[in-house]
Design a protein around this motif. Structure first.
Motif, PDB file in Angstrom:
ATOM      1  N   CYS A 199       0.973  -1.155   0.048  1.00  0.00           N
ATOM      2  CA  CYS A 199       0.029  -0.129   0.058  1.00  0.00           C
ATOM      3  C   CYS A 199       0.942   1.256   0.041  1.00  0.00           C
ATOM      4  O   CYS A 199       1.650   1.559   1.076  1.00  0.00           O
ATOM      5  CB  CYS A 199      -0.789   0.029   1.103  1.00  0.00           C
ATOM      6  SG  CYS A 199      -2.292  -1.360   1.297  1.00  0.00           S
ATOM      7  N   SER A 200       1.083   1.866  -1.055  1.00  0.00           N
ATOM      8  CA  SER A 200       1.926   3.033  -1.170  1.00  0.00           C
ATOM      9  C   SER A 200       1.302   4.275  -0.960  1.00  0.00           C
ATOM     10  O   SER A 200       0.494   4.723  -1.297  1.00  0.00           O
ATOM     11  CB  SER A 200       2.384   2.928  -2.600  1.00  0.00           C
ATOM     12  OG  SER A 200       1.756   3.468  -3.534  1.00  0.00           O
ATOM     13  N   GLY A 258      -0.332   6.161   1.013  1.00  0.00           N
ATOM     14  CA  GLY A 258      -1.487   6.425   1.981  1.00  0.00           C
ATOM     15  C   GLY A 258      -2.049   5.604   2.843  1.00  0.00           C
ATOM     16  O   GLY A 258      -3.225   5.274   3.189  1.00  0.00           O
ATOM     17  N   GLY A 259      -1.070   4.573   3.131  1.00  0.00           N
ATOM     18  CA  GLY A 259      -1.302   3.358   3.998  1.00  0.00           C
ATOM     19  C   GLY A 259      -1.272   3.734   5.735  1.00  0.00           C
ATOM     20  O   GLY A 259      -1.778   2.784   6.405  1.00  0.00           O
ATOM     21  N   GLY A 275      -6.338   3.978   2.948  1.00  0.00           N
ATOM     22  CA  GLY A 275      -5.090   2.832   2.812  1.00  0.00           C
ATOM     23  C   GLY A 275      -5.285   2.138   4.030  1.00  0.00           C
ATOM     24  O   GLY A 275      -4.862   1.075   3.896  1.00  0.00           O
ATOM     25  N   GLU A 276      -5.253   2.571   5.267  1.00  0.00           N
ATOM     26  CA  GLU A 276      -5.223   2.081   6.245  1.00  0.00           C
ATOM     27  C   GLU A 276      -6.301   0.960   6.486  1.00  0.00           C
ATOM     28  O   GLU A 276      -6.162  -0.153   7.055  1.00  0.00           O
ATOM     29  CB  GLU A 276      -5.179   2.855   7.675  1.00  0.00           C
ATOM     30  CG  GLU A 276      -5.003   2.159   8.723  1.00  0.00           C
ATOM     31  CD  GLU A 276      -4.892   2.925   9.943  1.00  0.00           C
ATOM     32  OE1 GLU A 276      -4.831   2.439  11.367  1.00  0.00           O
ATOM     33  OE2 GLU A 276      -4.767   4.245  10.132  1.00  0.00           O
ATOM     34  N   LEU A 278       3.248  -1.265   4.586  1.00  0.00           N
ATOM     35  CA  LEU A 278       2.668   0.106   4.423  1.00  0.00           C
ATOM     36  C   LEU A 278       3.835   1.036   4.060  1.00  0.00           C
ATOM     37  O   LEU A 278       4.974   1.206   4.770  1.00  0.00           O
ATOM     38  CB  LEU A 278       2.162   0.330   5.793  1.00  0.00           C
ATOM     39  CG  LEU A 278       1.050  -0.375   6.517  1.00  0.00           C
ATOM     40  CD1 LEU A 278       0.750   0.272   7.716  1.00  0.00           C
ATOM     41  CD2 LEU A 278      -0.014  -0.123   5.274  1.00  0.00           C
ATOM     42  N   THR A 283       4.735   5.044   3.622  1.00  0.00           N
ATOM     43  CA  THR A 283       4.399   6.250   3.740  1.00  0.00           C
ATOM     44  C   THR A 283       5.543   7.389   4.154  1.00  0.00           C
ATOM     45  O   THR A 283       6.649   6.703   4.358  1.00  0.00           O
ATOM     46  CB  THR A 283       3.074   6.188   4.817  1.00  0.00           C
ATOM     47  OG1 THR A 283       2.489   7.715   4.730  1.00  0.00           O
ATOM     48  CG2 THR A 283       3.660   6.050   6.332  1.00  0.00           C
ATOM     49  N   ASN A 308      -1.664   1.886  -5.418  1.00  0.00           N
ATOM     50  CA  ASN A 308      -1.313   3.098  -5.428  1.00  0.00           C
ATOM     51  C   ASN A 308      -2.274   4.271  -4.999  1.00  0.00           C
ATOM     52  O   ASN A 308      -2.975   4.444  -5.653  1.00  0.00           O
ATOM     53  CB  ASN A 308      -0.729   3.439  -6.872  1.00  0.00           C
ATOM     54  CG  ASN A 308       0.354   2.774  -7.515  1.00  0.00           C
ATOM     55  OD1 ASN A 308       1.290   2.458  -6.491  1.00  0.00           O
ATOM     56  ND2 ASN A 308       0.591   2.291  -8.663  1.00  0.00           N
ATOM     57  N   ASN A 309      -2.058   4.608  -3.691  1.00  0.00           N
ATOM     58  CA  ASN A 309      -2.900   5.342  -2.894  1.00  0.00           C
ATOM     59  C   ASN A 309      -2.041   6.603  -2.202  1.00  0.00           C
ATOM     60  O   ASN A 309      -1.642   6.391  -1.160  1.00  0.00           O
ATOM     61  CB  ASN A 309      -3.868   4.558  -1.975  1.00  0.00           C
ATOM     62  CG  ASN A 309      -4.513   5.507  -1.102  1.00  0.00           C
ATOM     63  OD1 ASN A 309      -5.485   6.200  -1.761  1.00  0.00           O
ATOM     64  ND2 ASN A 309      -4.696   5.506   0.231  1.00  0.00           N
TER      65      ASN A 309
END
Length: 297
Positions: free
Chosen positions: A19-20, A22-23, A28-29, A44, A46, A100-101
């Motif tokens: 999760c790039s 925005g995790g 994202g979380e 994660l 970030t 990609n978030n």
């Protein structure tokens, strides 16, 4: 939430989920937590180390899954993207799902903030991890887009430059979301037959992401309105989770999803010539060699 995770066959193969950017909060979380709850190994990525470590700890605590890790990644710095990709490839032999978030950051490379964080940073990260995705196939790339792409107006000769006008920040955001839709479309075209599929995902109007791009004078109106009228992060995660785990989505690679189903993007989002030009210009802006893979006609 778990209704979106009924497709167990694919989920059992999700050994590594990235999760790039925005995790550590919001959508994202929420996505990372549900995938970890179902047994996936989750990385994660970030910018803020404290928030990233705290989010990883919360997810491990809530799910009982010890395989939730934090790695630093600042999408607003191309040097950070390169460093992250090198570290990830050294540490993780597999990559089955790249989400990609983007989160809020500050550009250091001379490009407009939304365009670099939402498009260029993720474009570069995806290119750097593409071989690992292919060697781990079947695998997927999810690009968190938005219905705001309908208001996007990409000027190819001025990519990465902020647009003019009093609503420049919001227009810039819309442009970057149109780039997300076109990126997923072109990525899918170039990866046909490789076992890697790509999807653009609209999570809905979620309180955590949209209104930071509104002008300051509108925020006193929009902020309370968004809290009562728009989706929570958990609700916004549903379509992302659907595209991450649902079996049988291969024929829809390159499509735009909302509310757990494929929808037609705006006309600009279906423009294959624009998608190819965006890809080629993005490579040049990032100093990348032209891709060996080309779209299947």
């Amino acid at each position: 939430m778990l209704r979106c995770l009924q497709a167990g066959v694919l989920l059992q193969r999700l050994h590594v989920v990235l999760c790039s950017a925005g995790g550590s909060s919001g959508i994202g979380e929420a996505v990372a937590r549900e995938l970890a709850r179902c047994g996936a190994r989750v990385v994660l990525a970030t910018r803020n180390a404290v928030r990233g470590e705290e989010a990883a700890w919360r997810i491990r605590r809530d799910t009982g899954n010890p395989e939730v890790l934090f790695m630093p990644l600042d999408l607003s710095s191309l040097r950070s993207v390169h460093a992250f990709a090198a570290a990830f490839l050294q540490q993780e032999p597999n990559l089955h799902l790249l989400i990609n978030n983007a989160g809020e950051q500050h550009s250091t490379d001379g490009f407009s903030l939304p365009f670099q964080v939402n498009h260029l940073g993720h474009f570069l990260l995806t290119q750097l991890l593409l071989q690992r995705l292919q060697s781990s196939a079947p695998s997927r790339v999810l690009i968190v887009a938005s219905s705001a792409h309908q208001a996007g107006r990409l000027c190819m000769a001025k990519l990465g430059q902020p647009p003019p006008g009093p609503f420049a920040a919001f227009q810039d955001y819309c442009n970057s979301k149109l780039a997300n839709v076109l990126h997923a479309r072109q990525l899918a075209a170039r990866l046909q037959g490789t076992g890697v599929t790509a999807y653009a995902v609209h999570p809905g109007f979620v309180h955590t992401q949209l209104f930071r791009h509104t002008p300051l004078w509108l925020q006193p109106l929009w902020t309370p309105l968004s809290r009562f009228c728009f989706r929570s992060a958990a609700e916004g995660a549903r379509t992302v989770l659907f595209c991450a785990t649902q079996d049988g989505l291969q024929p829809f690679s390159g499509c735009y999803f909302a509310d757990c189903r494929p929808l037609q993007p705006c006309a600009q989002g279906r423009d294959d010539a624009a998608a190819r030009e965006l890809w080629e210009r993005s490579e040049r802006l990032l100093g990348l060699q032209p891709s060996l893979c080309t779209p299947v006609e």
